[in-house]
Design an enzyme around this catalytic site. Structure first.
Site, PDB file in Angstrom:
ATOM      1  N   GLU A  18       0.814  -1.224   0.000  1.00  0.00           N
ATOM      2  CA  GLU A  18       0.000   0.000   0.000  1.00  0.00           C
ATOM      3  C   GLU A  18       0.849   1.277   0.000  1.00  0.00           C
ATOM      4  O   GLU A  18       0.456   2.288   0.568  1.00  0.00           O
ATOM      5  CB  GLU A  18      -0.968   0.010   1.187  1.00  0.00           C
ATOM      6  CG  GLU A  18      -1.981  -1.129   1.146  1.00  0.00           C
ATOM      7  CD  GLU A  18      -2.949  -1.104   2.313  1.00  0.00           C
ATOM      8  OE1 GLU A  18      -2.572  -0.617   3.401  1.00  0.00           O
ATOM      9  OE2 GLU A  18      -4.091  -1.576   2.150  1.00  0.00           O
ATOM     10  N   GLU A  44      -6.821  -7.627  -0.898  1.00  0.00           N
ATOM     11  CA  GLU A  44      -7.451  -7.513   0.422  1.00  0.00           C
ATOM     12  C   GLU A  44      -8.917  -7.129   0.279  1.00  0.00           C
ATOM     13  O   GLU A  44      -9.237  -5.983  -0.016  1.00  0.00           O
ATOM     14  CB  GLU A  44      -6.746  -6.472   1.307  1.00  0.00           C
ATOM     15  CG  GLU A  44      -5.347  -6.855   1.730  1.00  0.00           C
ATOM     16  CD  GLU A  44      -4.760  -5.891   2.764  1.00  0.00           C
ATOM     17  OE1 GLU A  44      -5.533  -5.121   3.378  1.00  0.00           O
ATOM     18  OE2 GLU A  44      -3.530  -5.904   2.942  1.00  0.00           O
TER      19      GLU A  44
END
Length: 741
Positions: free
Chosen positions: A188, A257
């Site tokens: 991320e 995710e």
């Protein structure tokens, strides 16, 4: 030989051949490649439905059943991060024992016939302490985390290479016959890259290049990395990823995710994501051409010891995942998703090889249709309206679509699944309490610490120091101690009034002791870490001791330059003297790292620590800074076990030397008067963590998972360190009972 013996030999021979064939297949090398549609593993395109199970958040005895439950739930892969600070606790010193036996975990996945997705990172975030990065690295001169910075890149590459070589040695990558089909570098970083200037982009490109140079033979990913170079796959994280498009057209659509729930904080309420909405998000993703999907988490597990991040992340990392913290299927979520996976896989070949077309069927209604040259057809019918059920005509047949739902038609005719129609079983979960028991009668050993400095001070300064820079996270605890002399002519002594103590802190939590008596606690929370304390204080003429126990509750785990986020006191003053306010911020402060029982390792089995323990059948209540030790029998039955700490204040717990973790039955509060808890969740409409909250006025965590494998048949040593006072006589072991409804 008689017939029975002959048949037995024949059966044994067949079994040996079958085992051989299975073993041969399990170690058969499989190259992994990809195009814009999917991964190709060996010579076959595959849809991947993956279950995130973090190996250190459970124990090895649980791993086989967790993996098997994921497989029975329709998953064909398991995903995990690699936890750098668990594996390299000091520079160049590696650990792969116990919960950190990553090789054992991956081999269990392989034995189950499942794929493995390994997110090496090695920064992981994950609500894990310091984002998984070793704290010692922050104190290597010149280091800036996650930047175009030579010390950081050196240690990051060194650890990544060490892990890769270990897994290569064990032949765990798919081209070697192992289960690992995908790996990830960084995590991320796209959210924060701009904050690091031009160096941020250089670092992202370097990370990808470094990873690819490891030559592991399987693709690398970078999640939420919108400028990922052509050599790695850009992927999506979020509650919904159906609209995600990889940053180049030659890459498959991967969802690393999908959050089926959310994490909790001490003092926070319980977030819930309904099974219907999770299923909706998954069906939409595969209907829109997705090919790899991972539940984060499928089993959340437990933040044992001091591994939770945040700060303020609870010891429980249940995440309202399909498998609960204790390893049991969460119904109906697990069952509903199992039915979804079965429905999706009926059309696997079409979804990854067929022609995709999208049709509008009316306002907020659409169909994603897949066909091949033979006329085989599959369809996903979607009602995007978050309020109204609708009837839709598709291929001359009418279908009823509840609001915010997807129907799956594997033959373009028969609805085999609708995301809003839950037909799987539900369950009732109970925590059945049992009193602590001992074969020879329950006897408690008690040791109470005195507030403040024990032994000699570690150092003295005329200033307030940063907590984390001082402890370097070797302990949660740091004592700040000073003393003041009060003249007997102070007006408040004559009037019987009390001056007021003011304290400001960067976080996380503080216990205050005045003249060795507990005054109170102040704390931040998961949304606002700094705090202030304002409290009347009873002072006497002459010398007065001020002992302040500052505590961390997990270190920051994400954000730009997060490693520089501090903690601890920033100002201390007392208002109400004849001359006004007494500012103690730059007074002479003595410091001590940790509490005495930690240094003496009183949590280790059989270790009395050369201190005088008091043996009693009635341990003291509401006594701060107290160690309790008791020998107990395991609870009856075989159900998972939770330690019920509702009667205690705040502290740490161990069983037979194993770290259960931080306990703190802190009451969940509203952040504002407008915040509400709900009785029932509405699955319709986009989910956010604050959409469906329960638990107002209840402990944010009451029970603390104690794995069954930690219990011996008898003579188990339970050790509790209580910081501010509780009633140990009411501590219980509760068995988790799940009844199918």
């Amino acid at each position: 030989m008689n017939r029975v013996t002959t048949e037995s030999i024949a059966s044994t021979a067949i079994l040996v051949v079958m085992v051989f064939l299975f073993s041969w297949r399990s170690i058969e090398a499989a190259n992994v490649s990809y195009d814009h549609r999917s991964l190709t593993i060996g010579n076959r395109r595959q849809l991947i439905i993956s279950a995130a199970i973090h190996y250190p958040r459970s124990v090895p005895a649980m791993w086989p059943s967790l993996v098997q439950t994921a497989k029975e739930g329709g998953c064909n892969a398991v995903e995990s991060y690699v936890f750098w600070n668990g594996h390299e606790p000091s520079p160049g010193k590696y650990y792969f024992g116990g919960r950190y036996n990553i090789v054992k975990f991956i081999k269990i996945v392989q034995q189950a016939g499942m794929h493995m997705i390994l997110r090496i990172g090695p920064f992981v975030a994950a609500e894990w302490n310091y984002g998984g990065v070793p704290v010692w690295l922050h104190y290597v001169p010149g280091t800036v985390f996650r930047a175009d910075n030579e010390p950081w890149k050196h240690y990051m590459e060194s650890f990544t290479t060490y892990i890769v070589n270990l897994l290569k040695q064990e032949k765990l990558f798919a081209p070697q016959g192992g289960p690992i089909i995908l790996s990830q570098v960084e995590n991320e970083y796209g959210y924060y890259e701009k904050d690091y200037g031009e160096g941020g982009k250089r670092y992202a490109q370097w990370s990808a290049s470094m990873a690819v140079s490891q030559n592991i033979g399987v693709p690398w990913m970078m999640c939420q990395q919108w400028d990922a170079p052509p050599t790695v796959i850009s992927t999506c994280n979020g509650f919904y990823c159906d609209q995600f498009t990889p940053n180049t057209p030659d890459k498959p659509k991967i969802w690393t995710e999908n959050w089926p729930g959310w994490f909790k904080t001490f003092g926070g309420r319980d977030p819930h994501r309904p099974a219907e909405d999770v299923a909706y998000s998954v069906a939409r993703f595969f209907g829109k051409g997705g090919s790899v999907h991972n539940y984060y988490m499928y089993h959340g597990g437990t933040n044992f010891g001091r591994t939770s991040g945040g700060p303020f992340i609870t010891t429980s990392y249940d995440y309202e995942a399909p498998i609960d913290e204790y390893g049991l299927p969460r119904l109906p979520k697990w069952g509903h998703l199992k039915d979804l996976h079965k429905a999706i896989m009926l059309s696997e070949n079409l979804l990854i090889s067929g022609e995709h077309q999208n049709f509008t069927l009316g306002h907020s209604l659409e169909a994603d249709v897949y066909t091949d040259s033979s006329g085989t057809c599959a369809a996903f019918l979607s009602n995007l309206d978050d309020k109204n059920d609708k009837a839709v005509m598709f291929r001359n047949t009418s279908y009823h679509l509840p609001a915010w739902s997807v129907s799956i038609l594997p033959d373009c005719k028969t609805e085999v699944f609708n995301t809003a129609k839950v037909t799987s079983k539900s369950s009732k979960v109970e925590m059945l309490p049992e009193d602590l028991k001992s074969s020879s009668g329950l006897k408690w050993e008690v040791f109470s610490e005195k507030p403040g400095i024990w032994g000699a001070a570690d150092f003295v300064k005329n200033e307030l120091v940063d907590h984390i820079n001082t402890t370097k996270d070797t302990t949660d605890y740091l004592w700040y101690t000073t003393s003041i002399t009060v003249s007997d002519n102070e007006a408040f002594l004559k009037k019987g009034s009390s001056p007021v103590l003011f304290i400001e802190s960067k976080g996380h939590t503080l216990h205050v002791f005045i003249n060795k008596e507990y005054l109170g606690t102040a704390t931040g929370n998961g949304t606002h870490v700094p705090f202030k304390l304002k409290k009347p204080v009873a002072l006497k003429a002459g010398e007065n001791n001020i002992d302040l126990l500052s505590m961390t509750v997990g270190l920051a785990n994400a954000g730009s330059f997060y490693e520089w986020v501090g903690a601890g006191l920033t100002s201390v003053s007392i208002k109400g003297f004849n001359k006004g306010t007494l500012n103690l911020t730059n007074s002479k402060w003595s410091y001590k790292l940790g509490v005495e029982g930690e240094h003496l390792e009183l949590f280790k089995p059989g270790n009395s620590g050369a201190v005088k323990w008091t043996v009693t059948t009635k341990p003291p209540k509401k006594q701060p800074l107290t160690w309790y030790k008791v020998v107990i029998e395991p609870p009856s039955g075989s159900e998972p076990v939770g330690l019920d700490m509702i009667s205690m204040g705040k502290g740490m717990a161990w069983l037979n030397g194993e770290e259960i973790g931080r306990y703190w039955p802190r009451i969940a509060r509203k952040n504002s008067p407008n915040d509400e808890c709900v009785k029932e969740c509405d699955y319709r409409g986009k989910f956010m963590p604050d959409k469906c909250l329960t638990g107002c006025g209840e402990p944010s965590q009451r029970w603390y998972h104690v794995p069954r494998s930690w219990f011996k048949s008898s003579g188990n040593e339970l050790v509790i360190f209580e910081e501010k006072g509780g009633n140990p006589m009411k501590i219980k072991l509760s068995k988790r009972k799940v009844s199918v409804v």
